[in-house]
Motif scaffolding. Structure first.
Motif, PDB file in Angstrom:
ATOM      1  N   PRO A   1      -1.816   2.179  -6.488  1.00 26.24           N
ATOM      2  CA  PRO A   1      -1.749   2.220  -5.029  1.00 26.24           C
ATOM      3  C   PRO A   1      -1.172   3.556  -4.530  1.00 26.24           C
ATOM      4  CG  PRO A   1      -0.995   0.093  -5.821  1.00 26.24           C
ATOM      5  CD  PRO A   1      -1.210   0.952  -7.039  1.00 26.24           C
ATOM      6  N   GLU A   2      -0.175   4.061  -5.235  1.00 28.04           N
ATOM      7  CA  GLU A   2       0.465   5.308  -4.799  1.00 28.04           C
ATOM      8  C   GLU A   2      -0.517   6.486  -4.878  1.00 28.04           C
ATOM      9  OE1 GLU A   2       3.092   7.753  -3.131  1.00 28.04           O
ATOM     10  OE2 GLU A   2       3.085   5.555  -3.135  1.00 28.04           O
ATOM     11  N   TRP A   3      -1.321   6.513  -5.921  1.00 31.20           N
ATOM     12  CA  TRP A   3      -2.308   7.587  -6.079  1.00 31.20           C
ATOM     13  C   TRP A   3      -3.316   7.556  -4.932  1.00 31.20           C
ATOM     14  CZ3 TRP A   3      -7.544   8.200  -6.561  1.00 31.20           C
ATOM     15  CH2 TRP A   3      -7.996   9.418  -7.068  1.00 31.20           C
ATOM     16  N   ILE A   4      -3.790   6.367  -4.608  1.00 29.33           N
ATOM     17  CA  ILE A   4      -4.757   6.223  -3.515  1.00 29.33           C
ATOM     18  C   ILE A   4      -4.116   6.648  -2.196  1.00 29.33           C
ATOM     19  CG2 ILE A   4      -6.052   4.513  -2.153  1.00 29.33           C
ATOM     20  CD1 ILE A   4      -6.484   3.013  -4.823  1.00 29.33           C
ATOM     21  N   ARG A   5      -2.885   6.239  -2.010  1.00 29.04           N
ATOM     22  CA  ARG A   5      -2.168   6.588  -0.785  1.00 29.04           C
ATOM     23  C   ARG A   5      -2.084   8.114  -0.626  1.00 29.04           C
ATOM     24  NH1 ARG A   5       3.038   7.686   0.532  1.00 29.04           N
ATOM     25  NH2 ARG A   5       3.490   7.214   2.704  1.00 29.04           N
ATOM     26  N   GLU A   6      -1.703   8.793  -1.708  1.00 30.09           N
ATOM     27  CA  GLU A   6      -1.596  10.259  -1.664  1.00 30.09           C
ATOM     28  C   GLU A   6      -2.937  10.894  -1.314  1.00 30.09           C
ATOM     29  OE1 GLU A   6       1.058  12.123  -1.901  1.00 30.09           O
ATOM     30  OE2 GLU A   6       2.370  10.375  -2.197  1.00 30.09           O
TER      31      GLU A   6
ATOM     32  N   ALA B   1      -0.623  10.096   8.527  1.00 30.82           N
ATOM     33  CA  ALA B   1      -1.026   8.698   8.708  1.00 30.82           C
ATOM     34  C   ALA B   1      -0.008   7.768   8.052  1.00 30.82           C
ATOM     35  CB  ALA B   1      -2.403   8.457   8.103  1.00 30.82           C
ATOM     36  N   GLU B   2      -0.002   6.520   8.518  1.00 32.62           N
ATOM     37  CA  GLU B   2       0.786   5.486   7.847  1.00 32.62           C
ATOM     38  C   GLU B   2      -0.179   4.738   6.937  1.00 32.62           C
ATOM     39  OE1 GLU B   2       2.918   2.987  10.652  1.00 32.62           O
ATOM     40  OE2 GLU B   2       2.762   1.324   9.225  1.00 32.62           O
ATOM     41  N   VAL B   3       0.074   4.801   5.647  1.00 30.66           N
ATOM     42  CA  VAL B   3      -0.877   4.237   4.682  1.00 30.66           C
ATOM     43  C   VAL B   3      -0.169   3.247   3.773  1.00 30.66           C
ATOM     44  CG1 VAL B   3      -2.559   4.770   2.874  1.00 30.66           C
ATOM     45  CG2 VAL B   3      -2.082   6.466   4.657  1.00 30.66           C
ATOM     46  N   GLU B   4      -0.689   2.037   3.728  1.00 26.79           N
ATOM     47  CA  GLU B   4      -0.140   1.041   2.814  1.00 26.79           C
ATOM     48  C   GLU B   4      -1.266   0.540   1.923  1.00 26.79           C
ATOM     49  OE1 GLU B   4       2.838  -2.469   3.734  1.00 26.79           O
ATOM     50  OE2 GLU B   4       0.769  -3.141   3.921  1.00 26.79           O
ATOM     51  N   VAL B   5      -1.071   0.616   0.619  1.00 26.00           N
ATOM     52  CA  VAL B   5      -2.120   0.202  -0.320  1.00 26.00           C
ATOM     53  C   VAL B   5      -1.575  -0.868  -1.260  1.00 26.00           C
ATOM     54  CG1 VAL B   5      -3.801   0.973  -2.043  1.00 26.00           C
ATOM     55  CG2 VAL B   5      -3.037   2.562  -0.263  1.00 26.00           C
ATOM     56  N   ILE B   6      -2.382  -1.894  -1.474  1.00 23.66           N
ATOM     57  CA  ILE B   6      -1.997  -2.985  -2.369  1.00 23.66           C
ATOM     58  C   ILE B   6      -3.096  -3.180  -3.414  1.00 23.66           C
ATOM     59  CG2 ILE B   6      -1.513  -5.476  -2.503  1.00 23.66           C
ATOM     60  CD1 ILE B   6      -0.753  -5.291   0.500  1.00 23.66           C
ATOM     61  N   ASP B   7      -2.696  -3.365  -4.658  1.00 23.64           N
ATOM     62  CA  ASP B   7      -3.629  -3.733  -5.728  1.00 23.64           C
ATOM     63  C   ASP B   7      -3.848  -5.240  -5.617  1.00 23.64           C
ATOM     64  OD1 ASP B   7      -4.861  -4.485  -8.074  1.00 23.64           O
ATOM     65  OD2 ASP B   7      -3.689  -3.135  -9.338  1.00 23.64           O
TER      66      ASP B   7
ATOM     67  N   ASN C   1      -6.090  -2.712 -11.194  1.00 25.08           N
ATOM     68  CA  ASN C   1      -6.185  -1.280 -10.904  1.00 25.08           C
ATOM     69  C   ASN C   1      -7.565  -0.804 -10.474  1.00 25.08           C
ATOM     70  OD1 ASN C   1      -4.055  -1.524 -13.405  1.00 25.08           O
ATOM     71  ND2 ASN C   1      -3.361  -0.152 -11.775  1.00 25.08           N
ATOM     72  N   ASP C   2      -8.397  -1.708  -9.964  1.00 31.36           N
ATOM     73  CA  ASP C   2      -9.694  -1.243  -9.450  1.00 31.36           C
ATOM     74  C   ASP C   2     -10.090  -1.890  -8.114  1.00 31.36           C
ATOM     75  OD1 ASP C   2     -10.125  -3.710 -10.555  1.00 31.36           O
ATOM     76  OD2 ASP C   2     -11.875  -3.131 -11.725  1.00 31.36           O
ATOM     77  N   HIS C   3      -9.386  -2.945  -7.730  1.00 27.41           N
ATOM     78  CA  HIS C   3      -9.624  -3.557  -6.417  1.00 27.41           C
ATOM     79  C   HIS C   3      -8.351  -3.399  -5.583  1.00 27.41           C
ATOM     80  CE1 HIS C   3     -12.850  -5.454  -8.639  1.00 27.41           C
ATOM     81  NE2 HIS C   3     -13.356  -5.953  -7.530  1.00 27.41           N
ATOM     82  N   PHE C   4      -8.518  -2.732  -4.439  1.00 23.19           N
ATOM     83  CA  PHE C   4      -7.344  -2.481  -3.613  1.00 23.19           C
ATOM     84  C   PHE C   4      -7.636  -2.870  -2.178  1.00 23.19           C
ATOM     85  CE2 PHE C   4      -7.119   0.342  -7.199  1.00 23.19           C
ATOM     86  CZ  PHE C   4      -5.786   0.315  -7.565  1.00 23.19           C
ATOM     87  N   GLN C   5      -6.542  -2.998  -1.437  1.00 29.60           N
ATOM     88  CA  GLN C   5      -6.712  -3.148  -0.008  1.00 29.60           C
ATOM     89  C   GLN C   5      -5.760  -2.178   0.664  1.00 29.60           C
ATOM     90  OE1 GLN C   5      -5.994  -7.291   0.759  1.00 29.60           O
ATOM     91  NE2 GLN C   5      -4.234  -6.900   2.058  1.00 29.60           N
ATOM     92  N   ALA C   6      -6.194  -1.617   1.772  1.00 30.34           N
ATOM     93  CA  ALA C   6      -5.382  -0.600   2.437  1.00 30.34           C
ATOM     94  C   ALA C   6      -5.353  -0.820   3.939  1.00 30.34           C
ATOM     95  CB  ALA C   6      -5.937   0.790   2.139  1.00 30.34           C
ATOM     96  N   ARG C   7      -4.193  -0.490   4.491  1.00 30.72           N
ATOM     97  CA  ARG C   7      -4.061  -0.454   5.944  1.00 30.72           C
ATOM     98  C   ARG C   7      -3.706   0.981   6.300  1.00 30.72           C
ATOM     99  NH1 ARG C   7       0.509  -0.514   8.631  1.00 30.72           N
ATOM    100  NH2 ARG C   7       1.685  -1.520   6.964  1.00 30.72           N
ATOM    101  N   VAL C   8      -4.472   1.569   7.183  1.00 32.07           N
ATOM    102  CA  VAL C   8      -4.258   2.966   7.546  1.00 32.07           C
ATOM    103  C   VAL C   8      -4.120   3.059   9.065  1.00 32.07           C
ATOM    104  CG1 VAL C   8      -5.140   5.321   7.388  1.00 32.07           C
ATOM    105  CG2 VAL C   8      -5.678   3.682   5.577  1.00 32.07           C
ATOM    106  N   VAL C   9      -3.009   3.638   9.490  1.00 29.33           N
ATOM    107  CA  VAL C   9      -2.764   3.842  10.916  1.00 29.33           C
ATOM    108  C   VAL C   9      -2.712   5.350  11.154  1.00 29.33           C
ATOM    109  CG1 VAL C   9      -1.227   3.363  12.861  1.00 29.33           C
ATOM    110  CG2 VAL C   9      -1.376   1.727  10.958  1.00 29.33           C
TER     111      VAL C   9
END
Lengths: 107, 84
Positions: B4-9, B18-24, B29-37
């Motif tokens: 999640p941290e890699w995707i966020r970066e 942006a405010e980025v929150e990523v969850i596995d 390690n291949d399906h994620f969900q993200a909220r981006v503001v």
């Protein structure tokens, strides 16, 4: 990175999208969706009329081509009345806002 | 292997501030969900906002390393409403 698509394929996509009010590029077909995201998009679209679906798994050129055509990196992809709508998250969001029907019926 | 941290970066390189929150979502390690503001979404249709988030991830989406990224995008104003 994204491979350009042939004129023939572009023309084919143009035509499919122009000729059908709801077009779903999906993994698998309507009887046997091969991915949960594709299945979900199909279920959300079906109540509002026929869905013209194209199985991208049957042709690698279509699978990669549609990503370039739409500038969208994942499947499913949804077109409504000639306009690119997006992928499964956007269809989910439109459905939860109750906006899908109006979009499809053009009202 | 993605985190999640890699995707966020990666997303932050395209949308600084942006405010980025990523969850596995599956722990695989291949399906994620993200909220981006981001204020860069102001005035954009959702499809354009999603394209901005996908853009810096195109390579890993193309290889299938990143199989799915469920996305929710908000402008700061929209997010303030959702939160409240």
């Amino acid at each position: 990175m994204t491979t350009p698509i042939s004129d023939a394929l572009k023309t084919r996509f143009d035509t499919e999208i122009k000729d059908h009010p709801v077009v779903l590029f999906m993994k698998g077909n309507q009887l046997f969706p091969r991915c949960g995201f594709s299945a979900r998009a199909l279920e959300l679209l079906k109540p509002f009329g026929p869905v013209h679906s194209i199985d991208v798994l049957t042709d690698p050129e279509v699978r990669e081509g549609i990503k370039a055509y739409s500038n969208w990196p994942t499947i499913p992809q949804i077109y409504i009345r000639g306009q690119f709508i997006g992928g499964s998250d956007i269809v989910n969001e439109l459905a939860s806002r109750g906006e899908l029907e109006a979009l499809i019926k053009g009202s | 292997m993605l985190t999640p941290e890699w995707i966020r970066e990666r997303v932050l390189t395209a949308l600084p501030g942006a405010e980025v929150e990523v969850i596995d979502t599956t722990g695989t390690n291949d399906h994620f969900q993200a909220r981006v503001v981001s204020d860069q979404f102001v005035g954009l249709p959702m499809v354009r906002a999603h394209q901005l988030v996908y853009a810096p991830l195109k390579d890993v989406l193309a290889t299938g390393e990143l199989h799915a990224l469920a996305l929710k995008t908000y402008t700061p104003e929209q997010w303030a409403k959702v939160k409240s």
